[in-house]
Design a protein around this motif. Structure first.
Motif, PDB file in Angstrom:
ATOM      1  N   VAL A  79       0.843  -1.195   0.000  1.00 44.74           N
ATOM      2  CA  VAL A  79       0.000   0.000   0.000  1.00 44.74           C
ATOM      3  C   VAL A  79       0.884   1.253   0.000  1.00 44.74           C
ATOM      4  O   VAL A  79       0.623   2.219  -0.738  1.00 44.74           O
ATOM      5  N   VAL A  80       1.940   1.233   0.816  1.00 49.64           N
ATOM      6  CA  VAL A  80       2.864   2.365   0.853  1.00 49.64           C
ATOM      7  C   VAL A  80       3.545   2.540  -0.501  1.00 49.64           C
ATOM      8  O   VAL A  80       3.655   3.657  -1.026  1.00 49.64           O
ATOM      9  N   VAL A  81       4.005   1.421  -1.087  1.00 51.22           N
ATOM     10  CA  VAL A  81       4.708   1.487  -2.378  1.00 51.22           C
ATOM     11  C   VAL A  81       3.782   2.000  -3.475  1.00 51.22           C
ATOM     12  O   VAL A  81       4.122   2.936  -4.211  1.00 51.22           O
ATOM     13  N   LEU A  82       2.597   1.393  -3.601  1.00 51.26           N
ATOM     14  CA  LEU A  82       1.673   1.814  -4.657  1.00 51.26           C
ATOM     15  C   LEU A  82       1.184   3.243  -4.441  1.00 51.26           C
ATOM     16  O   LEU A  82       1.048   4.015  -5.395  1.00 51.26           O
ATOM     17  N   GLY A  83       0.922   3.595  -3.183  1.00 60.37           N
ATOM     18  CA  GLY A  83       0.486   4.963  -2.898  1.00 60.37           C
ATOM     19  C   GLY A  83       1.554   5.981  -3.269  1.00 60.37           C
ATOM     20  O   GLY A  83       1.253   7.034  -3.836  1.00 60.37           O
ATOM     21  N   ALA A  84       2.824   5.646  -2.962  1.00 57.90           N
ATOM     22  CA  ALA A  84       3.914   6.568  -3.291  1.00 57.90           C
ATOM     23  C   ALA A  84       4.072   6.717  -4.802  1.00 57.90           C
ATOM     24  O   ALA A  84       4.251   7.826  -5.321  1.00 57.90           O
ATOM     25  N   PHE A  85       3.973   5.594  -5.529  1.00 61.65           N
ATOM     26  CA  PHE A  85       4.135   5.675  -6.979  1.00 61.65           C
ATOM     27  C   PHE A  85       2.928   6.330  -7.645  1.00 61.65           C
ATOM     28  O   PHE A  85       3.081   7.008  -8.664  1.00 61.65           O
ATOM     29  N   TRP A  86       1.739   6.136  -7.100  1.00 64.17           N
ATOM     30  CA  TRP A  86       0.573   6.850  -7.631  1.00 64.17           C
ATOM     31  C   TRP A  86       0.748   8.357  -7.473  1.00 64.17           C
ATOM     32  O   TRP A  86       0.478   9.135  -8.396  1.00 64.17           O
ATOM     33  N   ARG A  87       1.230   8.740  -6.300  1.00 63.93           N
ATOM     34  CA  ARG A  87       1.478  10.173  -6.049  1.00 63.93           C
ATOM     35  C   ARG A  87       2.529  10.709  -7.017  1.00 63.93           C
ATOM     36  O   ARG A  87       2.366  11.808  -7.568  1.00 63.93           O
ATOM     37  N   GLU A  88       3.617   9.941  -7.228  1.00 60.94           N
ATOM     38  CA  GLU A  88       4.657  10.403  -8.137  1.00 60.94           C
ATOM     39  C   GLU A  88       4.149  10.470  -9.574  1.00 60.94           C
ATOM     40  O   GLU A  88       4.520  11.377 -10.329  1.00 60.94           O
ATOM     41  N   HIS A  89       3.287   9.513  -9.958  1.00 62.69           N
ATOM     42  CA  HIS A  89       2.731   9.533 -11.310  1.00 62.69           C
ATOM     43  C   HIS A  89       1.916  10.801 -11.544  1.00 62.69           C
ATOM     44  O   HIS A  89       2.075  11.481 -12.563  1.00 62.69           O
ATOM     45  N   ARG A  90       1.068  11.138 -10.593  1.00 61.24           N
ATOM     46  CA  ARG A  90       0.265  12.351 -10.730  1.00 61.24           C
ATOM     47  C   ARG A  90       1.151  13.599 -10.696  1.00 61.24           C
ATOM     48  O   ARG A  90       0.880  14.584 -11.390  1.00 61.24           O
ATOM     49  N   ARG A  91       2.191  13.552  -9.900  1.00 57.60           N
ATOM     50  CA  ARG A  91       3.095  14.702  -9.822  1.00 57.60           C
ATOM     51  C   ARG A  91       3.823  14.894 -11.151  1.00 57.60           C
ATOM     52  O   ARG A  91       3.931  16.019 -11.649  1.00 57.60           O
ATOM     53  N   ILE A  92       4.326  13.809 -11.725  1.00 55.80           N
ATOM     54  CA  ILE A  92       5.020  13.899 -13.010  1.00 55.80           C
ATOM     55  C   ILE A  92       4.091  14.453 -14.084  1.00 55.80           C
ATOM     56  O   ILE A  92       4.464  15.353 -14.850  1.00 55.80           O
TER      57      ILE A  92
END
Length: 221
Positions: A79-92
């Motif tokens: 959950v931490v990993v996917l949440g972090a990458f989802w956040r980074e995807h939206r940020r990018i």
């Protein structure tokens, strides 16, 4: 590689070069919506292996709950990993104004890896003592991070795809932040194969490094 000339005397690029030529192909809204759906489904799939059989006696029920502890640990980590990458995807994609074929391809590749993460999570939960399970999980996260980093690097090299916003500290510092995740998980793969699940402690190294990079980015605003 030979360059052909048109009748007008202009150089004609080779087919491979033309294939990889950037051609804007609309805004990022639909791709961002697709990513939101993929990450949501991947998060949902993490809980499908949680199961307690019916009709258990009291002691059997306690044992069944105890057996779920590794699943909960793997669930929390992913959950931490996917949440972090989802956040980074939206940020990018907050920096993106136009997509091209390479950005779309790399994004789909990253989303396919995100959708795969529940499988290595299951391996880590049920066979966490096996070095291969830790190595497979680390390789999956490293590949997901590499896909995000590749999208960012394409945007850095193609400013016509970007809008007017920039990350704090600039794209170079942001790329360094994403690179930390990739490097740490890549290094943990051979370490996992040699020392087993103890290699997971290496993943904690990312936290202080990312804090330092974040503070540096804030100072550079």
């Amino acid at each position: 590689m030979r360059l052909a000339c048109t009748p007008a005397g202009r150089l004609r690029l080779p087919t491979v070069v033309r294939m990889w030529k950037s051609k804007p192909d609309g805004g990022p809204e639909r791709l961002v919506a697709l990513a939101d759906g993929v990450f949501a489904i991947a998060l949902t799939l993490l809980v499908l292996d949680f199961y307690v059989p019916r009709g258990l006696a009291s002691d059997e029920y306690d044992d069944a709950l105890h057996e779920l502890i590794p699943n909960l640990g793997g669930y929390g980590l992913s959950v931490v990993v996917l949440g972090a990458f989802w956040r980074e995807h939206r940020r990018i994609f907050g920096f993106v104004r136009q997509l091209d074929g390479q950005v779309i391809t790399l994004s789909i590749l990253g989303l396919s890896i995100a959708a795969l993460l529940p499988f290595p999570t299951k391996l880590l939960s049920e066979y966490g003592q096996e070095p291969e399970s830790v190595a497979i999980y680390a390789a999956t996260v490293a590949a997901l991070g590499a896909a995000h980093l590749a999208v960012l690097l394409v945007l850095v090299r193609r400013p016509w795809l970007r809008g007017g916003t920039r990350p704090p500290g600039g794209f170079r510092l942001y790329a360094l932040d994403l690179s930390v995740t990739v490097v740490v998980f890549v290094v943990s793969i051979p370490l996992a194969l040699s020392v087993g699940d103890a290699a997971m402690w290496l993943w904690l190294v990312m936290a202080p490094i990312k804090v330092v990079i974040g503070r540096r980015a804030e100072r550079a605003r």
